[in-house]
Design an enzyme around this catalytic site. Structure first.
Site, short mmCIF file in Angstrom:
data_model
loop_
_atom_site.label_atom_id
_atom_site.label_comp_id
_atom_site.label_asym_id
_atom_site.label_seq_id
_atom_site.Cartn_x
_atom_site.Cartn_y
_atom_site.Cartn_z
N GLU A 241 34.26 38.85 31.20
CA GLU A 241 34.62 37.61 31.85
C GLU A 241 33.73 36.51 31.30
O GLU A 241 32.56 36.76 31.01
CB GLU A 241 34.38 37.76 33.36
CG GLU A 241 35.52 37.31 34.20
CD GLU A 241 35.34 37.65 35.68
OE1 GLU A 241 36.34 37.65 36.37
OE2 GLU A 241 34.20 37.90 36.13
N ALA B 254 42.69 33.57 56.73
CA ALA B 254 43.65 32.70 56.02
C ALA B 254 43.02 31.46 55.42
O ALA B 254 43.64 30.81 54.57
CB ALA B 254 44.77 32.31 56.98
N HIS C 76 43.22 45.53 43.04
CA HIS C 76 44.31 44.74 42.44
C HIS C 76 44.57 45.12 40.98
O HIS C 76 45.63 44.81 40.45
CB HIS C 76 44.10 43.24 42.63
CG HIS C 76 43.10 42.61 41.71
ND1 HIS C 76 41.76 42.78 41.84
CD2 HIS C 76 43.27 41.81 40.63
CE1 HIS C 76 41.14 42.09 40.89
NE2 HIS C 76 42.04 41.50 40.14
N GLN D 271 44.59 42.36 29.65
CA GLN D 271 44.67 40.92 29.79
C GLN D 271 43.64 40.24 28.90
O GLN D 271 42.64 40.85 28.59
CB GLN D 271 44.43 40.50 31.25
CG GLN D 271 43.02 40.85 31.72
CD GLN D 271 42.79 40.60 33.20
OE1 GLN D 271 43.71 40.70 34.00
NE2 GLN D 271 41.57 40.25 33.57
N LYS E 204 32.48 49.46 30.27
CA LYS E 204 31.61 48.30 30.07
C LYS E 204 32.18 47.11 30.84
O LYS E 204 33.39 46.86 30.78
CB LYS E 204 31.60 47.90 28.58
CG LYS E 204 30.75 48.79 27.71
CD LYS E 204 30.91 48.43 26.24
CE LYS E 204 32.26 48.88 25.72
NZ LYS E 204 32.62 48.37 24.41
N HIS F 251 37.73 48.87 39.71
CA HIS F 251 38.76 48.56 38.71
C HIS F 251 38.70 49.48 37.49
O HIS F 251 39.70 50.04 37.06
CB HIS F 251 38.63 47.10 38.25
CG HIS F 251 38.66 46.11 39.37
ND1 HIS F 251 39.39 46.30 40.52
CD2 HIS F 251 38.04 44.90 39.53
CE1 HIS F 251 39.22 45.26 41.33
NE2 HIS F 251 38.42 44.40 40.76
C1 BG6 Z 1 37.35 41.03 41.49
C2 BG6 Z 1 35.86 40.82 41.36
O1 BG6 Z 1 37.60 42.25 42.12
O2 BG6 Z 1 37.95 41.03 40.23
C3 BG6 Z 1 35.57 39.53 40.64
O3 BG6 Z 1 35.28 40.78 42.64
C4 BG6 Z 1 36.32 39.48 39.31
O4 BG6 Z 1 34.19 39.35 40.42
C5 BG6 Z 1 37.79 39.83 39.53
O5 BG6 Z 1 36.19 38.20 38.78
C6 BG6 Z 1 38.54 39.94 38.21
O6 BG6 Z 1 39.90 40.02 38.45
P1 BG6 Z 1 40.94 39.53 37.36
O7 BG6 Z 1 42.27 39.86 37.93
O8 BG6 Z 1 40.72 38.04 37.23
O9 BG6 Z 1 40.62 40.25 36.11
#
Ligand code: BG6
Length: 479
Positions: A215, A13, A177, A367, A330, A239
């Site tokens: 990013e 937490a 996620h 996004q 990519k 992802h």
């Molecule tokens: C995470 C990675 O799973 O996803 C990070 O560990 C990355 O390195 C992140 O920045 C990106 O998530 P989002 O939701 O910001 O696109």
């Protein structure tokens, strides 16, 4: 299965994940009345802190826009309590048990959700203590776990086996996620609820598929941690591959979690391990103006590290629908923009009726600025018969401007509370994913591929355009 009232226990937490994602998501659900208003939340971590410090911690990343939000936060904090303890000490989990029982007496909760926001090293010790001290027969138990799920096929299998000895697959919710993101959840509807898309979704019409994650931020102080994993384990193997599996899967028998996941696993099993020639790696260096440090300038990164911060990899799916269609994934950090996007590029129009045509594309912008748009040829308005490439544009900000797009973590925590596994990763799915990536990761870990340097803030390593062009991606004549 909203019949259950939960006690949510957040393990880890005091960490970043809990602070940035878990607590804000729980608050979002509470504020919008998706969380039973009697749900109690207990934080557990090693750091010693009193209730008010903990409340500060919980609130840190929660954005309050209105007076109502502020009032809701005060209510929410009343439901939260904290206990410090070690991750490897049984007696601390016994104290936690007393704490949970105490809380349950007033709330009347009959189910427990353990959210493991923990580093991988303490994963199994904590799960073992939980099973021993905080597991009750006849009480619904759910366990949310976060990546990394191992480093390769072997370590992932070991983890699955160890965790599987403690909790059933039904009790485990492995988070990716990206599966909670609105546009990723939209993919099955786009594909299976539209004749105009569904009928062309195959190798006869589609030339190539691009799935891109960019990013702007670098590893920013987290370099030492990142270096053990690299961008393929951090983003691509989970992802981007999850997105690929939904783009490529066959229609499921129903929307039930197991039916959906059966199809996702099946398509992954048609993918052979990625070949060395189908990969391009990069690592960011200092920005051109010298202001942003390079990856190797991070003192926590081992000297001379060859860990990629950028990767492009092409995947082929050897089944009837996709044979020969390259899926180019990519992803990179420290690039010129932040964007996650899926680009389905169609084949050229046959015949010679019109010249200089651009290809059709369906673009799904995950996004930022969620959108679906279709690139298509149109007549340029006016006299004559000139063609022009144009967009059929469904931008969420203008079309659905009253709707709030939920945070991925809100969506997933709610699913877990409701016992819905559809957007969580199943053990065999993980296994199939690691099979695709493990050989190439071994080659990279052994230092056999030198990443190409690219400046912080640039579009990525030189050669990326040629790489995607090699797999058929064509920038339109008219773009
Ligand atoms: C995470 C990675 O799973 O996803 C990070 O560990 C990355 O390195 C992140 O920045 C990106 O998530 P989002 O939701 O910001 O696109």
């Amino acid at each position: 299965d909203s019949k259950h009232l939960y006690t949510v226990v957040v393990l880890g937490a005091s960490g970043d994940l809990a602070k940035k994602k878990t607590f804000p998501a729980l608050f979002g659900l509470f504020k919008n009345k998706y969380l039973n208003q009697n749900t109690r939340i207990i934080g557990y971590a090693r750091t010693k802190m009193d209730q008010s410090t903990f409340e500060g911690h919980v609130s840190h990343y929660i954005k309050l826009k209105t007076e109502e939000d502020k009032a809701a936060l005060q209510q929410f904090l009343k439901l939260c309590s904290y206990q410090s303890g070690q991750y490897d000490k049984d007696s601390d989990f016994q104290i936690l048990e007393k704490h949970i029982v105490e809380v349950e007496k007033t709330s009347g909760a009959s189910a427990r959700l353990f959210y493991m926001a923990l580093p991988p090293t303490v994963f199994i010790p904590v799960a073992t203590s939980l099973k021993k001290n905080n597991y009750r027969k006849n009480v619904t138990i759910r366990l949310i776990v976060e990546k990394p799920f191992g480093m390769d096929l072997e370590s992932s299998r070991k983890l699955a086996k160890d965790l599987g000895a403690l909790f059933t697959e039904d009790e485990i919710y492995r988070i990716d996620h990206y599966l909670g993101k609105e546009m990723v959840k939209n993919l099955m509807i786009l594909r299976f609820a539209n004749v105009i898309f569904g009928s062309v979704w195959n190798r006869h019409c589609i030339d190539n598929v691009q799935i891109t994650f960019k990013e702007k931020i670098g590893t920013g102080g987290r370099g030492g941690y990142f270096d053990e994993f690299g961008i393929i384990r951090d983003v691509m193997q989970n992802h981007l591959l999850q997105i690929l599996s939904i783009i490529a899967m066959e229609p499921p028998v129903s929307l039930d979690a197991e039916d959906v996941r059966d199809e996702k696993v099946k398509v992954l099993r048609f993918i052979p391990p990625i070949a060395k020639d189908d990969v391009l790696l990069g690592q960011y260096s200092k920005s051109e103006d010298g202001k942003e440090p390079g990856y190797l300038d991070d003192t926590t990164v081992p000297k001379g590290s060859k860990t990629p911060t950028y990767a492009a990899a092409t995947i082929f799916i050897h089944n009837e629908r996709w044979d020969g269609v390259p899926f180019v994934l990519k992803c990179g950090k420290a690039l010129d923009q932040q964007k996650t996007e899926i680009r389905i590029q169609f084949k050229d129009v046959s015949g010679h009726l019109f010249k200089n045509l651009s290809r059709n594309e369906i673009v799904i912008r995950v996004q930022p600025d969620e959108a679906v748009y279709v690139k298509m040829m149109n007549k340029e308005p006016g006299l004559g018969m000139k063609t022009i490439i144009s967009d059929l544009d469904l931008s969420y900000s203008s079309r659905f401007n009253d709707s709030v797009i939920p945070e991925a973590y809100e969506s997933l925590i709610l699913d877990a509370l409701n016992g819905d596994h559809s957007n969580f990763v199943r053990d065999d799915e993980l296994d199939a994913a690691w099979k695709i990536f493990t050989p190439i990761l071994k080659t990279i870990d052994d230092g056999h591929i030198d990443p190409i340097p690219y400046p912080f803030g640039s579009r990525g390593p030189k050669g990326v355009s040629e790489f995607v062009a090699n797999y058929g991606y064509t920038r339109g004549e008219q773009e």
